[in-house]
Design a protein around this motif. Structure first.
Motif, short mmCIF file in Angstrom:
data_model
loop_
_atom_site.label_atom_id
_atom_site.label_comp_id
_atom_site.label_asym_id
_atom_site.label_seq_id
_atom_site.Cartn_x
_atom_site.Cartn_y
_atom_site.Cartn_z
N MET A 5 90.65 -7.22 9.48
CA MET A 5 90.37 -8.26 8.50
C MET A 5 91.51 -8.32 7.50
SD MET A 5 86.54 -8.24 7.05
CE MET A 5 85.75 -9.73 6.80
N ASP A 6 92.03 -9.49 7.32
CA ASP A 6 93.12 -9.62 6.35
C ASP A 6 92.55 -9.81 4.96
OD1 ASP A 6 92.14 -12.15 6.80
OD2 ASP A 6 94.10 -13.11 6.59
N LEU A 7 93.41 -9.77 3.99
CA LEU A 7 93.02 -9.83 2.58
C LEU A 7 92.34 -11.15 2.24
CD1 LEU A 7 93.06 -8.35 -0.09
CD2 LEU A 7 95.30 -9.34 -0.54
N GLU A 8 92.82 -12.24 2.78
CA GLU A 8 92.25 -13.55 2.48
C GLU A 8 90.82 -13.67 3.01
OE1 GLU A 8 93.11 -18.24 3.32
OE2 GLU A 8 94.82 -16.86 3.24
N SER A 9 90.55 -13.21 4.21
CA SER A 9 89.19 -13.29 4.75
C SER A 9 88.25 -12.34 4.00
CB SER A 9 89.19 -12.99 6.24
OG SER A 9 89.60 -11.67 6.50
N ARG A 10 88.76 -11.20 3.57
CA ARG A 10 87.92 -10.30 2.77
C ARG A 10 87.57 -10.93 1.43
NH1 ARG A 10 90.62 -4.66 2.26
NH2 ARG A 10 88.66 -4.24 1.20
#
Length: 69
Positions: free
Chosen positions: A1-6
């Motif tokens: 999971m990348d930072l934007e989706s988190r």
């Protein structure tokens, strides 16, 4: 999971939490209103009961027993 989706996931969770808190707050307000309404009814009934107790009707224990005793 990348930072934007988190971050998106956290924003969605926050929005749901905020909505749930608003629903609960409205429910607490409604419950408080109902409790106050019931308390007022209880006070009115207590007043009526006191008025009946002070009326000219005698207490049952002061009445003589019925003739068949």
């Amino acid at each position: 999971m990348d930072l934007e989706s988190r971050l998106t996931d956290l924003e969605i969770r926050y929005a749901h939490q905020e909505e749930a808190l608003e629903v609960l707050s409205r429910e607490v307000i409604e419950q408080r209103r109902l409790i106050e309404q019931q308390a007022n009814r209880i006070e009115a009934l207590k007043s009526r009961l006191s008025a009946l107790a002070e009326s000219s009707v005698g207490r049952p224990e002061d009445e003589p027993p019925p003739p068949h005793y």
